[in-house]
Design a protein around this motif. Structure first.
Motif, PDB file in Angstrom:
ATOM      1  N   UNK A 104     -17.653  -1.858  -1.211  1.00 20.47           N
ATOM      2  CA  UNK A 104     -16.544  -1.526  -0.693  1.00 20.47           C
ATOM      3  C   UNK A 104     -16.703  -0.223   0.383  1.00 20.47           C
ATOM      4  N   UNK A 105     -16.278  -0.606   1.683  1.00 18.93           N
ATOM      5  CA  UNK A 105     -16.421   0.583   2.534  1.00 18.93           C
ATOM      6  C   UNK A 105     -15.195   0.528   3.106  1.00 18.93           C
ATOM      7  N   UNK A 106     -14.775   2.050   3.679  1.00 17.02           N
ATOM      8  CA  UNK A 106     -13.469   2.508   4.081  1.00 17.02           C
ATOM      9  C   UNK A 106     -13.647   2.873   5.390  1.00 17.02           C
ATOM     10  N   UNK A 107     -12.720   2.464   6.321  1.00 15.40           N
ATOM     11  CA  UNK A 107     -12.843   2.914   7.737  1.00 15.40           C
ATOM     12  C   UNK A 107     -11.811   3.991   7.766  1.00 15.40           C
ATOM     13  N   UNK A 108     -11.856   4.885   8.812  1.00 14.11           N
ATOM     14  CA  UNK A 108     -10.939   6.138   8.931  1.00 14.11           C
ATOM     15  C   UNK A 108      -9.657   5.431   9.419  1.00 14.11           C
ATOM     16  N   UNK A 109      -8.468   5.993   9.185  1.00 12.99           N
ATOM     17  CA  UNK A 109      -7.215   5.522   9.877  1.00 12.99           C
ATOM     18  C   UNK A 109      -7.056   5.303  11.154  1.00 12.99           C
ATOM     19  N   UNK A 110      -6.652   4.049  11.590  1.00 15.99           N
ATOM     20  CA  UNK A 110      -6.796   3.802  13.061  1.00 15.99           C
ATOM     21  C   UNK A 110      -5.541   4.554  13.791  1.00 15.99           C
ATOM     22  N   UNK A 149      -7.554   4.510  -4.082  1.00 14.55           N
ATOM     23  CA  UNK A 149      -7.232   3.047  -3.654  1.00 14.55           C
ATOM     24  C   UNK A 149      -8.509   2.273  -3.969  1.00 14.55           C
ATOM     25  N   UNK A 150      -9.531   3.018  -3.470  1.00 18.51           N
ATOM     26  CA  UNK A 150     -10.946   2.419  -3.392  1.00 18.51           C
ATOM     27  C   UNK A 150     -11.085   1.732  -4.903  1.00 18.51           C
ATOM     28  N   UNK A 151     -10.907   2.839  -5.801  1.00 17.02           N
ATOM     29  CA  UNK A 151     -11.261   2.408  -7.318  1.00 17.02           C
ATOM     30  C   UNK A 151     -10.396   1.267  -7.793  1.00 17.02           C
ATOM     31  N   UNK A 152      -9.032   1.067  -7.279  1.00 13.16           N
ATOM     32  CA  UNK A 152      -8.464  -0.153  -7.909  1.00 13.16           C
ATOM     33  C   UNK A 152      -8.858  -1.421  -7.175  1.00 13.16           C
ATOM     34  N   UNK A 153      -9.332  -1.350  -5.851  1.00  8.75           N
ATOM     35  CA  UNK A 153      -9.875  -2.435  -5.357  1.00  8.75           C
ATOM     36  C   UNK A 153     -11.092  -2.865  -6.007  1.00  8.75           C
ATOM     37  N   UNK A 154     -12.134  -1.883  -6.384  1.00  5.70           N
ATOM     38  CA  UNK A 154     -13.123  -2.125  -7.064  1.00  5.70           C
ATOM     39  C   UNK A 154     -13.160  -2.738  -8.432  1.00  5.70           C
ATOM     40  N   UNK A 155     -12.138  -2.246  -9.183  1.00  7.87           N
ATOM     41  CA  UNK A 155     -11.549  -2.646 -10.440  1.00  7.87           C
ATOM     42  C   UNK A 155     -11.391  -4.153 -10.338  1.00  7.87           C
ATOM     43  N   UNK A 161      -2.557   3.687  14.381  1.00  3.85           N
ATOM     44  CA  UNK A 161      -1.439   3.402  13.755  1.00  3.85           C
ATOM     45  C   UNK A 161      -1.345   4.082  12.313  1.00  3.85           C
ATOM     46  N   UNK A 162      -2.414   4.374  11.913  1.00  6.15           N
ATOM     47  CA  UNK A 162      -2.592   5.119  10.585  1.00  6.15           C
ATOM     48  C   UNK A 162      -2.855   4.126   9.419  1.00  6.15           C
ATOM     49  N   UNK A 163      -3.534   2.845   9.860  1.00 10.83           N
ATOM     50  CA  UNK A 163      -3.845   1.952   8.828  1.00 10.83           C
ATOM     51  C   UNK A 163      -5.359   2.183   8.636  1.00 10.83           C
ATOM     52  N   UNK A 164      -5.669   2.204   7.393  1.00  8.51           N
ATOM     53  CA  UNK A 164      -6.747   2.397   6.714  1.00  8.51           C
ATOM     54  C   UNK A 164      -7.256   0.912   6.471  1.00  8.51           C
ATOM     55  N   UNK A 165      -8.681   0.515   6.707  1.00  8.77           N
ATOM     56  CA  UNK A 165      -9.000  -0.633   6.369  1.00  8.77           C
ATOM     57  C   UNK A 165     -10.267  -0.606   5.510  1.00  8.77           C
ATOM     58  N   UNK A 166      -9.920  -1.354   4.507  1.00 15.08           N
ATOM     59  CA  UNK A 166     -11.224  -1.519   3.197  1.00 15.08           C
ATOM     60  C   UNK A 166     -11.600  -2.821   3.316  1.00 15.08           C
TER      61      UNK A 166
END
Length: 77
Positions: free
Chosen positions: A21-27, A1-7, A29-34
């Motif tokens: 791009x930094x990625x947070x751990x899932x909260x 997912x991070x690679x797609x956003x970077x591209x 509710x299971x939502x990962x924030x980029x």
């Protein structure tokens, strides 16, 4: 997912080396924030008029995440 956003982000900006791009751990509710950050002069290219490009980026990322049964959110900083 991070690679797609970077591209996607590097294709939009004039200074692709400044894309970060930094990625947070899932909260709970299971939502990962980029968190997407670009050079100041490229902010308009990523956000677009009335936020249309930013909305499109979020739609594409959510769509790709749903294929992997993930929940994500993209924040542009």
């Amino acid at each position: 997912m991070k690679e797609l956003l970077l591209l996607i982000a590097q294709g939009l900006v004039s200074n692709p080396d400044a894309v970060n791009i930094t990625v947070d751990e899932p909260d709970e509710e299971g939502v990962t924030v980029y968190h997407l950050s670009v050079a100041q002069e490229d902010m308009g290219r990523v956000i677009g008029k009335q936020g249309r490009i930013a909305k499109a980026i979020r739609v594409v990322m959510r769509s790709a995440a749903s294929r992997n049964d993930e929940k994500i959110s993209v924040e542009i900083e």
